[in-house]
Design a protein around this motif. Structure first.
Motif, short mmCIF file in Angstrom:
data_model
loop_
_atom_site.label_atom_id
_atom_site.label_comp_id
_atom_site.label_asym_id
_atom_site.label_seq_id
_atom_site.Cartn_x
_atom_site.Cartn_y
_atom_site.Cartn_z
N THR A 47 115.05 65.54 62.74
CA THR A 47 115.48 65.77 61.40
C THR A 47 116.63 66.39 61.19
O THR A 47 117.10 67.49 61.70
CB THR A 47 114.12 66.58 60.64
N LYS A 48 117.63 65.49 60.39
CA LYS A 48 118.92 66.04 60.14
C LYS A 48 118.84 66.57 58.67
O LYS A 48 118.64 65.92 57.81
CB LYS A 48 119.93 64.92 60.21
N LEU A 49 119.63 67.96 58.71
CA LEU A 49 119.69 68.74 57.68
C LEU A 49 121.29 68.78 57.18
O LEU A 49 122.15 68.57 58.08
CB LEU A 49 119.25 70.34 58.00
N LEU A 50 121.31 69.08 56.16
CA LEU A 50 122.56 69.63 55.46
C LEU A 50 122.38 70.90 54.69
O LEU A 50 121.49 70.72 53.77
CB LEU A 50 123.33 68.48 54.53
N HIS A 90 129.61 75.64 53.38
CA HIS A 90 129.63 76.98 52.85
C HIS A 90 130.46 76.89 51.13
O HIS A 90 130.89 77.96 50.93
CB HIS A 90 129.94 77.93 53.63
N SER A 91 130.55 75.70 50.87
CA SER A 91 131.22 75.45 49.71
C SER A 91 130.78 74.15 49.09
O SER A 91 130.41 73.18 49.96
CB SER A 91 132.74 75.83 49.64
N THR A 111 131.86 66.86 51.07
CA THR A 111 132.42 65.97 52.26
C THR A 111 131.41 65.71 53.46
O THR A 111 131.52 64.60 53.94
CB THR A 111 133.66 66.93 52.93
N LEU A 112 130.61 66.76 53.79
CA LEU A 112 129.62 66.56 54.85
C LEU A 112 128.56 65.15 54.25
O LEU A 112 127.95 64.59 55.06
CB LEU A 112 128.93 67.74 55.54
N GLU A 138 122.56 59.87 57.65
CA GLU A 138 121.85 60.68 58.82
C GLU A 138 121.04 61.55 58.28
O GLU A 138 119.97 61.92 58.57
CB GLU A 138 122.70 61.05 59.67
N ILE A 139 121.46 62.09 57.03
CA ILE A 139 120.86 63.59 56.34
C ILE A 139 119.62 63.01 55.67
O ILE A 139 119.52 62.07 54.89
CB ILE A 139 121.93 64.02 55.37
#
Length: 121
Positions: A4-7, A37-38, A44-45, A52-53
């Motif tokens: 499992t892909k997390l953000l 962290h912002s 962006t991520l 994927e997320i």
């Protein structure tokens, strides 16, 4: 095993890294995370890894306003209901929460009820 892909969105990189290391210790290889962290990093991520997320995890120290802003970013990128958003409850910012309560909450929301001793909480 499915990964499992997390953000994640947190305030303190060291705390985020520690939490994710604990997750990997109790569920080795089950989760992969991108950490922001912002809001700019989150955006962006999310854009880079959108396909994927599967889950966006908002850490407990986020204020209600920060959570709303983060959910706005998520909604713009994935649309309504496009990805699961979980917020670690601020009520877990206690000694008990920090010594296993957050991990138990996370694992129960991701994996279902914990019946065995997981060694995390």
């Amino acid at each position: 095993m499915t990964v499992t892909k997390l953000l994640t969105l947190g305030k303190n990189p060291a705390i985020t890294a520690s939490f994710l290391a604990q997750v990997d210790q109790v569920r080795p290889g089950k989760y992969k995370a991108y950490s922001a962290h912002s809001l700019e990093e989150l955006r962006t991520l999310a854009e880079l890894h959108k396909s994927e997320i599967q889950v966006v995890l908002l850490e407990a120290a986020q204020t209600d306003e920060q959570v709303q802003a983060a959910k706005g970013v998520v909604s713009k990128i994935w649309g309504e209901g496009g990805v699961q958003v979980l917020r670690l409850p601020p009520s877990l910012l206690t000694p008990e929460g920090k010594s296993g309560g957050m991990m138990r909450w996370f694992l129960e929301h991701m994996d279902g009820p914990i019946e065995e001793e997981c060694g995390c909480c």
